[in-house]
Scaffold this active site. Sequence first.
Site, PDB file in Angstrom:
ATOM      1  N   CYS A   4      -1.708   1.070  45.046  1.00  0.00           N
ATOM      2  CA  CYS A   4      -3.164   1.137  44.928  1.00  0.00           C
ATOM      3  C   CYS A   4      -3.837   0.266  45.978  1.00  0.00           C
ATOM      4  O   CYS A   4      -3.926  -0.955  45.824  1.00  0.00           O
ATOM      5  CB  CYS A   4      -3.592   0.705  43.525  1.00  0.00           C
ATOM      6  SG  CYS A   4      -5.373   0.735  43.304  1.00  0.00           S
TER       7      CYS A   4
ATOM      8  N   CYS B 197      -6.915  -1.643  44.809  1.00  0.00           N
ATOM      9  CA  CYS B 197      -6.617  -2.829  43.986  1.00  0.00           C
ATOM     10  C   CYS B 197      -6.121  -3.983  44.848  1.00  0.00           C
ATOM     11  O   CYS B 197      -6.526  -5.115  44.664  1.00  0.00           O
ATOM     12  CB  CYS B 197      -5.514  -2.547  42.959  1.00  0.00           C
ATOM     13  SG  CYS B 197      -5.590  -0.961  42.159  1.00  0.00           S
ATOM     14  N   ASP B 198      -5.226  -3.692  45.760  1.00  0.00           N
ATOM     15  CA  ASP B 198      -4.471  -4.773  46.402  1.00  0.00           C
ATOM     16  C   ASP B 198      -4.752  -4.963  47.891  1.00  0.00           C
ATOM     17  O   ASP B 198      -4.267  -5.924  48.489  1.00  0.00           O
ATOM     18  CB  ASP B 198      -2.956  -4.515  46.217  1.00  0.00           C
ATOM     19  CG  ASP B 198      -2.567  -4.523  44.745  1.00  0.00           C
ATOM     20  OD1 ASP B 198      -3.222  -5.251  43.978  1.00  0.00           O
ATOM     21  OD2 ASP B 198      -1.633  -3.805  44.360  1.00  0.00           O
TER      22      ASP B 198
END
Length: 311
Positions: A133, A136-137
Amino acid sequence: MKTKCLIIGSGPAGYTAAIYAARANLSPVVFEGQQPGGQLTTTTEIENFPGYPEGVTGTDMMDQLREQAERFGTQIIPDVITKVDFSKAPYKAVADNGDEILADTVIIATGASAKYLGLDDETKYAGMGVSACATCDGFFYRKKVVAVVGGGDTACEEANYLSNLASKVYMIVRKDYLRASKVMQERVLNNEKIEVLFNTNTVGLFGENGVEGAHLVRFKGTDKEELFDINIDGFFLAIGHKPNTEVFKEFIELDEQGYIKTNGITTETNVPGVFAAGDVADPSYRQAITSAGMGCKAAIDAERYITANNL
Ligand code: NDP
């Protein structure tokens, strides 16, 4: 066991549905499923969920959501639903331990699972440079070098997103073309921070305390086959997601990718009283906050259904 509201899944969608359903006096029952807390428990820090200015770990956030759901009387069962019968109401679900549950309404929040290549190193470096992701990261890879695996729209989107943060982005594409839509392809190919490695597969990852590089192979299985390494700090999988809908497909209408179809802006499925929320019904956004929002909608839809049908 009989409940007014059965919630299957314990990610942000499932727990948010539980909080709303419990506060509406539906005494919901949540089956946690195979991965209690859902996909967020596999990410490290969550910095984009509103209300956490300092960030929060995935496990802490899911613990808090669980606690909040329990505070209002949600019953949480650590088991998996393996079979359902939605042919007549009340609907029936069977847990892995054989228990049967009858429910007036069901909220399906079983999520989706990111596909992985199946390399041992993906597990070895989980949370240490391997991610599925970018939204997300990606932030943790500012000014670093990353690779994205895949050649579809998701991979192109993630590569573009990461190029705004990272100093360089490799795309590892197994064919000699990108499957993505033309406009996405052009965006990638015109982005000077992105280098597309066509005809390339990943063999493994290396690094002492996290990912430091990937072993790759070009033209695998041909006489032009060539092994080479790239130095990277992050390895992002973008080879598709699989919605967890196997158990429901006999009764619930799915789209061609297997995601649950919902009716317009509601969370209604084709079965009255059965609703779907979160990644299981969302091929497009797949964020914790959008899943939580859908969970809220599903609980409100379930409550309205119960009232309208005098259940
Ligand atoms: P896709 O199935 O479209 O693409 C998957 C990509 O991963 C392909 O390039 C595929 O390669 C590659 N791949 C699959 N398995 C492996 C493997 N084992 N090793 C190496 N590569 C692999 O998935 P997406 O998630 O990209 O998209 C899903 C759907 O969502 C699509 O319909 C897409 O159009 C849509 N979408 C739309 C967006 C938008 O419009 N903004 C954004 C994101 C998704 P190969 O081509 O060789 O099969």
